[in-house]
Design an enzyme around this catalytic site. Structure first.
Site, PDB file in Angstrom:
ATOM      1  N   PRO A   1      52.339 -24.943 -26.523  1.00 29.16           N
ATOM      2  CA  PRO A   1      53.467 -25.524 -25.785  1.00 29.16           C
ATOM      3  C   PRO A   1      54.622 -24.549 -25.613  1.00 29.16           C
ATOM      4  O   PRO A   1      55.160 -24.047 -26.590  1.00 29.16           O
ATOM      5  CB  PRO A   1      53.884 -26.689 -26.692  1.00 29.16           C
ATOM      6  CG  PRO A   1      53.502 -26.244 -28.071  1.00 29.16           C
ATOM      7  CD  PRO A   1      52.255 -25.421 -27.911  1.00 29.16           C
TER       8      PRO A   1
ATOM      9  N   TRP B   1      52.245 -19.467 -33.475  1.00 26.54           N
ATOM     10  CA  TRP B   1      51.402 -20.641 -33.271  1.00 26.54           C
ATOM     11  C   TRP B   1      49.974 -20.462 -33.760  1.00 26.54           C
ATOM     12  O   TRP B   1      49.396 -21.370 -34.367  1.00 26.54           O
ATOM     13  CB  TRP B   1      51.418 -20.984 -31.783  1.00 26.54           C
ATOM     14  CG  TRP B   1      50.905 -22.331 -31.450  1.00 26.54           C
ATOM     15  CD1 TRP B   1      51.357 -23.527 -31.939  1.00 26.54           C
ATOM     16  CD2 TRP B   1      49.852 -22.644 -30.542  1.00 26.54           C
ATOM     17  NE1 TRP B   1      50.650 -24.555 -31.376  1.00 26.54           N
ATOM     18  CE2 TRP B   1      49.726 -24.054 -30.517  1.00 26.54           C
ATOM     19  CE3 TRP B   1      49.023 -21.878 -29.732  1.00 26.54           C
ATOM     20  CZ2 TRP B   1      48.784 -24.698 -29.718  1.00 26.54           C
ATOM     21  CZ3 TRP B   1      48.082 -22.526 -28.937  1.00 26.54           C
ATOM     22  CH2 TRP B   1      47.962 -23.930 -28.936  1.00 26.54           C
TER      23      TRP B   1
ATOM     24  N   GLN C   1      52.357 -14.361 -31.233  1.00 24.06           N
ATOM     25  CA  GLN C   1      51.936 -15.612 -31.858  1.00 24.06           C
ATOM     26  C   GLN C   1      50.962 -15.415 -33.023  1.00 24.06           C
ATOM     27  O   GLN C   1      50.532 -16.386 -33.618  1.00 24.06           O
ATOM     28  CB  GLN C   1      51.319 -16.551 -30.815  1.00 24.06           C
ATOM     29  CG  GLN C   1      52.284 -16.922 -29.712  1.00 24.06           C
ATOM     30  CD  GLN C   1      53.491 -17.691 -30.208  1.00 24.06           C
ATOM     31  OE1 GLN C   1      53.402 -18.450 -31.166  1.00 24.06           O
ATOM     32  NE2 GLN C   1      54.639 -17.478 -29.593  1.00 24.06           N
TER      33      GLN C   1
ATOM     34  N   TRP D   1      57.527 -24.279 -36.009  1.00 20.86           N
ATOM     35  CA  TRP D   1      56.135 -23.830 -35.914  1.00 20.86           C
ATOM     36  C   TRP D   1      55.190 -24.819 -36.563  1.00 20.86           C
ATOM     37  O   TRP D   1      54.026 -24.891 -36.207  1.00 20.86           O
ATOM     38  CB  TRP D   1      55.977 -22.448 -36.541  1.00 20.86           C
ATOM     39  CG  TRP D   1      56.760 -21.442 -35.782  1.00 20.86           C
ATOM     40  CD1 TRP D   1      57.915 -20.833 -36.191  1.00 20.86           C
ATOM     41  CD2 TRP D   1      56.489 -20.938 -34.481  1.00 20.86           C
ATOM     42  NE1 TRP D   1      58.369 -19.992 -35.217  1.00 20.86           N
ATOM     43  CE2 TRP D   1      57.516 -20.031 -34.157  1.00 20.86           C
ATOM     44  CE3 TRP D   1      55.487 -21.175 -33.556  1.00 20.86           C
ATOM     45  CZ2 TRP D   1      57.568 -19.358 -32.953  1.00 20.86           C
ATOM     46  CZ3 TRP D   1      55.529 -20.500 -32.354  1.00 20.86           C
ATOM     47  CH2 TRP D   1      56.570 -19.602 -32.064  1.00 20.86           C
TER      48      TRP D   1
ATOM     49  N   LYS E   1      61.797  -3.943 -22.243  1.00 21.52           N
ATOM     50  CA  LYS E   1      61.672  -5.341 -22.536  1.00 21.52           C
ATOM     51  C   LYS E   1      62.560  -6.118 -21.555  1.00 21.52           C
ATOM     52  O   LYS E   1      63.646  -5.661 -21.214  1.00 21.52           O
ATOM     53  CB  LYS E   1      62.164  -5.574 -23.969  1.00 21.52           C
ATOM     54  CG  LYS E   1      61.633  -6.824 -24.566  1.00 21.52           C
ATOM     55  CD  LYS E   1      62.057  -6.992 -25.997  1.00 21.52           C
ATOM     56  CE  LYS E   1      61.768  -8.440 -26.365  1.00 21.52           C
ATOM     57  NZ  LYS E   1      62.072  -8.799 -27.688  1.00 21.52           N
TER      58      LYS E   1
END
Ligand SMILES: [Zn+2]
Ligand SMILES: [Zn+2]
Length: 1008
Positions: A58, A579, A575, A544, A614
């Site tokens: 998500p 996640w 991640q 998280w 970045k």
């Protein structure tokens, strides 16, 4: 919606002369919406080959979607469209991460609040939560719009929202499971703490990309006097002088040798191997080693803690435990840096904490929520920890404990959200004891497919650290920790559902009750042990944990059984600590098994700007998806991003590149399809009546079809390995090289006649083009869904109305082994190689390709010449040479001046560079024909249109004479009834003349 676009609600119209992706994408978007194609895919679950589970990673709704997000979403969509065409059902349902610090900080900014205290006092928790909800809805609109523009076929109606009660309830079940297994514990641990966000962070968050910043800190050498000696001191080094306030022990390495070093009239104790480097650093030239001792012998020595008079609590500590202000020996001391004597502050260091914890030494952590010292820190009361660094140095200086201070730069972790420097603190927190299940977690992780080794190794190395996971956060907008504690006896209770909470609540819950602070804080229970009141522990969860619960929390029990473990997930490389990690940990806790909730996880590289920087708000180089797609094609962006680099590479997104090669590829596919369609319609071709007939294939057809089978196999295999760039390159090569540059030129002339006797051959070519282009269009669909759908509707469905309603309902192409012809491929490889040698020879002698030459001589091994002889007409045609000879050795006459040669390996060719009048005439005719063809195209004639007349004026008399005999050939070549030459433009009345140029001379062409 009313638009001033032409009435075009059916996409089943023709193809415009130009590829206009923005217009086409708008029409296809409307078509998908009107025909509910997305919803129809959802209905196919019953007839599918099987389920491939999916749970959406998500996105956090605290910002506007940018191109980096788009890249990841396109990869998900590619996988979805591909697997769906293969006949699988995938619950490609959206999901939104709604809670946690990122959203809170966004709202704090909006409300102009500086810290949590101000937030609670001035704004209040109820209003704050309402504002958080408003913010996520605002960003949600942006994300849905971006998905729609990009053509992401995700189901928005079935989205999960991590803040909703039904989701939170199921997340609580994870925690209750952990609680029952004694994996959820309260404890005092040293955690990384952000003074700005006023909450602790997990160790995963501390390691985030970009979290470390170079900062300047004091580099302090100080000395603690060994108790009972006249002049012996332990020499210590630190970059955090404030931790001397919480110092309780010194540590040495037991096996190491320590030296007593005489400096002036003092003796300093330090690791033997560090004496010279440290003395050099301190610029002390006069020193002498007067003795040595092992670390173990130093154990138990007491030292005079110098700040007892200004921190009275430190004096009290000495009475509480015999080891306070003593030397211990431990294995984590590093004698290769500093002095080899370290001071321990169990209130501020993780290893220090454990060393004290094991020995029962009290943890001294006199800090408040803003990391200011409390009154236990004596005169430092009220000072922010890091602001105490230099005051501490001054206090040491006045107590003969100071040696030297310099400034040093080093990498220091900052908060990934607020960029405030983090402080390590011992605090009471709630932990998932993931350290206890670490081996199961690693075992689970090792069974998962990662596609690339580098991110796999990075992920598993991180998991092997196996640190306890601090899941409590001292914040507001998050899943409340469902632990209630008796204020009387300390009994604790974990709550696993809303129903359980409502049944046990001592008070009536209000109508607007939801599973959030402050409502949930108002619920109390009766303690089963002592009858006292139980109150909720005032924490919310690490965000998280919130998103990591999704495989269980977003589905019903039935769906969970069906879709988890999921088949394939993909998120950014960051991640590994986010996640991907929380999903895995929570799933192992939930199931108790060494298994992950996903079978495959692709970590994507991050996306940067064109110069490799970045993307950030401060640099102003963020490419927002919605803004980008206002003026740029989604298909082009999708194709470009997938083609540019491997999914694990950092991608430099360059707007300048976007419309170059990618446009060329998609535009070529478009125009090839248009070329096919116009010719096919001209001859009334229908695929039902004229299927592909193997027996009648010409050599180029066999070659093309065989190449296509290879492309299907390779492309599909690369998609499976997530090598999207290589997969897309195969399609690009097939369209640009195989079809457009090589195959179509070989057959184009066969389509230029409309004689009845060649109709059968034309029909065969249509059948081949129909099949090949259709397959390619299907293969493109996952990457460029708009273009593929448009071609599907306007070419293939137009020719066959019985086809499924959308390309997305079609089956993924399978290679046909009958069409594989490796010999043909090898022959054509030889052919193209030799033709390229002819081109090279022509270039050397400045002989244009369209000028016909008399002879080519090929001297090559038997297999090469045999292959060439098989396809000789094509060889001559492509080389534009009249005859070919294949002698064993190069004949002597071919060594003369008028011959040009090229050699590659064991193949040498020579061409005759002499042009006779006949050939010159034909060459000029071909030059003129090219210009007429270009003009036909420019004026919008269809390839099948036959012109009444072509007029050419202004050609010099010599050229006119040469070309005279070729006008009939030219008429056939450019599809006109007659070609006539004129001296000047005045010769033809009312002609629409167009200027052209031939070998630097001006001439005029008119066609009608
Ligand atoms: Zn922070
Ligand atoms: Zn109790």
């Amino acid at each position: 919606m009313a638009t001033n676009q032409p009435e075009n609600d059916s996409p089943n119209v023709g193809l415009t002369a130009d590829y206009r992706p923005l217009e086409l994408e708008r029409e296809i978007r409307e078509f998908w919406a009107q025909k509910q194609i997305r919803a129809k895919l959802e209905l196919r679950e019953k007839d599918s080959k099987g389920n491939l589970g999916y749970v959406e990673g998500p996105p956090t709704l605290n910002g506007i979607p940018h191109i980096g997000h788009a890249r990841g979403r396109v990869m998900k969509d590619i996988r979805y469209r591909w697997k769906t065409m293969q006949g699988y059902y995938v619950p490609f349902w959206a999901g939104w991460d709604c809670q946690g610090l990122p959203v809170e900080l966004e709202v704090e900014k909006l409300l102009g609040v500086k810290n949590k205290r101000e937030l609670v006092e001035r704004v209040g928790q109820e209003r704050f939560i309402e504002e958080c909800k408003k913010v996520i809805l605002k960003y949600h609109r942006e994300w849905v719009a971006a998905d729609k523009q990009l053509g992401i076929f995700i189901n928005q109606e079935k989205a999960y929202w991590t803040y909703r009660d039904d989701y939170i309830e199921r997340e609580w079940r994870y925690l209750k499971r952990a609680w029952e297994q004694n994996l959820l514990e309260e404890g005092h641990y040293v955690v990384a703490y952000c003074p700005s966000c006023q909450t602790s962070l997990s160790s995963a968050e501390v390691g985030y990309e970009g979290a470390y910043k170079e900062v300047e800190y004091p580099s302090l050498f100080f000395k603690f006097k060994k108790t009972g000696t006249e002049n012996e001191f332990f020499l210590v080094w630190t970059t955090m002088p404030f931790t001397i306030v919480t110092d309780t022990m010194l540590a040495v390495l037991p096996e190491a040798e320590y030296a007593k070093v005489k400096v002036g009239n003092e003796v300093w104790i330090m690791a033997r191997q560090r004496v010279e480097p440290v003395m050099q650093e301190l610029a002390i030239t006069k020193f002498e080693i007067v003795g040595t001792v092992t670390g173990r012998r130093l154990e138990g020595a007491k030292y005079d803690y110098p700040l007892k008079d200004i921190i009275p609590k430190q004096a009290e500590l000495e009475n509480k435990h015999p080891l306070v202000h003593h030397v211990i020996s431990v294995n984590f001391v590093d004698v290769n840096t500093a002095t080899g004597v370290v001071h321990l502050s169990p209130g501020n260091g993780e290893e220090d904490f454990w060393a004290a914890h094991e020995r029962g030494v009290p943890i001294f952590a006199p800090f408040d929520d803003e990391v200011k010292f409390t009154e236990d820190a004596g005169i430092f009361n009220g000072v922010f920890a890091r602001d105490a660094d230099y005051p501490v140095v001054e206090e040491l200086r006045s107590r003969n404990a100071f040696v030297e201070v310099k400034k040093t730069k080093h990498e220091y972790p900052t908060c990934w959200r607020s960029h405030h420097k983090l402080v390590w603190l011992a605090r009471k927190e709630y932990f998932l004891r993931t350290d206890k299940i670490s081996s199961k977690v690693v075992e689970a992780a090792e069974k998962i497919e990662y596609f690339f080794d580098e991110p796999k190794n990075r992920f598993i190395a991180f998991l092997k650290e196996g640190k306890p996971w601090c899941i409590s956060r001292e914040r507001i907008w998050g899943t409340p920790l469902p632990i209630w504690t008796c204020v009387n006896c300390g009994e604790k209770k974990a709550v696993g559902s809303k129903q359980e909470l409502l049944e046990n609540a001592l008070e009536q819950v209000p109508a607007n009750f939801e599973l959030h602070k402050p409502w949930v804080d108002r619920v109390t229970f009766r303690c089963p042990q002592c009858g006292g009141v139980m109150k909720r522990e005032d924490y919310v969860l690490d965000t998280w944990h919130n998103s990591g619960a999704s495989p269980y929390a977003r589905f019903t029990d039935e769906e969970f059984k069906k879709f988890v473990p999921t088949d394939f997930l993909t998120e950014g490389i960051d991640q590994t600590r986010g996640w991907a990690n929380s999903l895995l940990l929570e799933y192992v806790i939930l199931t108790g098994k060494p298994e992950g909730p996903y079978r495959a996880f692709l970590f994507q590289g991050l996306t940067q700007d064109a110069r490799g920087r970045k993307m950030s708000k401060s640099l102003g180089n963020v490419v927002e998806t919605n803004k980008l797609l206002e003026k740029n094609s989604a298909d082009l962006c999708r194709f470009y991003m997938m083609r540019k680099c491997s999914p694990i590479d950092f991608m430099n997104f360059d707007m300048q590149e976007l419309n170059r090669r990618s446009y060329q590829v998609l535009s070529t596919l478009y125009h090839l399809s248009r070329f096919f369609m116009e010719n096919a319609e001209f001859d009334n071709f229908t695929p039902q009546n004229k299927p592909l007939t193997l027996g009648r294939l010409a050599p180029p057809d066999r070659w093309l079809l065989s190449k296509l089978q290879g492309a299907i196999t390779d492309h599909t295999a690369r998609l499976g390995r997530c090598e999207f760039n290589a997969a897309v390159a195969i399609l690009e090569d097939f369209v640009i090289e195989t079809l457009s540059r090589l195959y179509v030129p070989m057959i184009r002339k066969e389509l230029w006649t409309d004689e009845p006797e060649t109709l059968a051959r034309r029909m065969d070519i249509y059948a081949i083009l129909h099949y090949a282009l259709k397959v390619v269009t299907f293969l493109f669909n996952p990457v460029t869904p708009y273009l593929s759908e448009a071609l599907y509707q306007r070419v293939y469905r137009k020719l066959d109305e019985k086809l499924p309603e959308s390309i997305n309902l079609e089956a993924w192409p399978e290679p046909d082994s009958h069409l594989v012809d490796k010999n043909a491929e090898e022959e054509f490889d030889v052919l193209f190689k030799v033709v390229s040698l002819v081109y090279a020879a022509r270039q050397q002698a400045k002989l244009k390709r369209r000028w016909p030459l008399r002879t080519v001589i090929v001297v090559a091994p038997e297999n090469v010449t045999a292959a060439l002889k098989k396809v000789e007409p094509i060889f001559l045609e492509l080389s534009n040479v009249k005859t070919a000879k294949y002698p064993r050795d190069m004949p002597d006459y071919a060594k003369g001046n008028e011959w040009v040669s090229t050699i590659e390996g064991d193949v040498s060719i020579v061409v005759s560079g002499q042009r006779d009048e006949k050939l010159l005439g034909e060459g000029i005719m071909r030059d003129l024909a090219r210009r007429v063809q270009a003009l036909r195209k420019e004026l919008g004639y269809m390839p099948s249109d036959v012109l009444d007349a072509v007029h050419i004026a202004g050609l010099d008399p010599e050229s006119s004479g040469l070309v005279e005999g070729y006008l009939a050939d030219m008429a056939e070549l450019v599809r006109t009834r007659k070609v006539s030459l004129h001296n000047g433009i005045a010769d033809v009345a009312d002609a629409d003349w167009h200027e052209a140029e031939l070998d630097g001379k001006k001439l005029f062409i008119s066609i009608h």
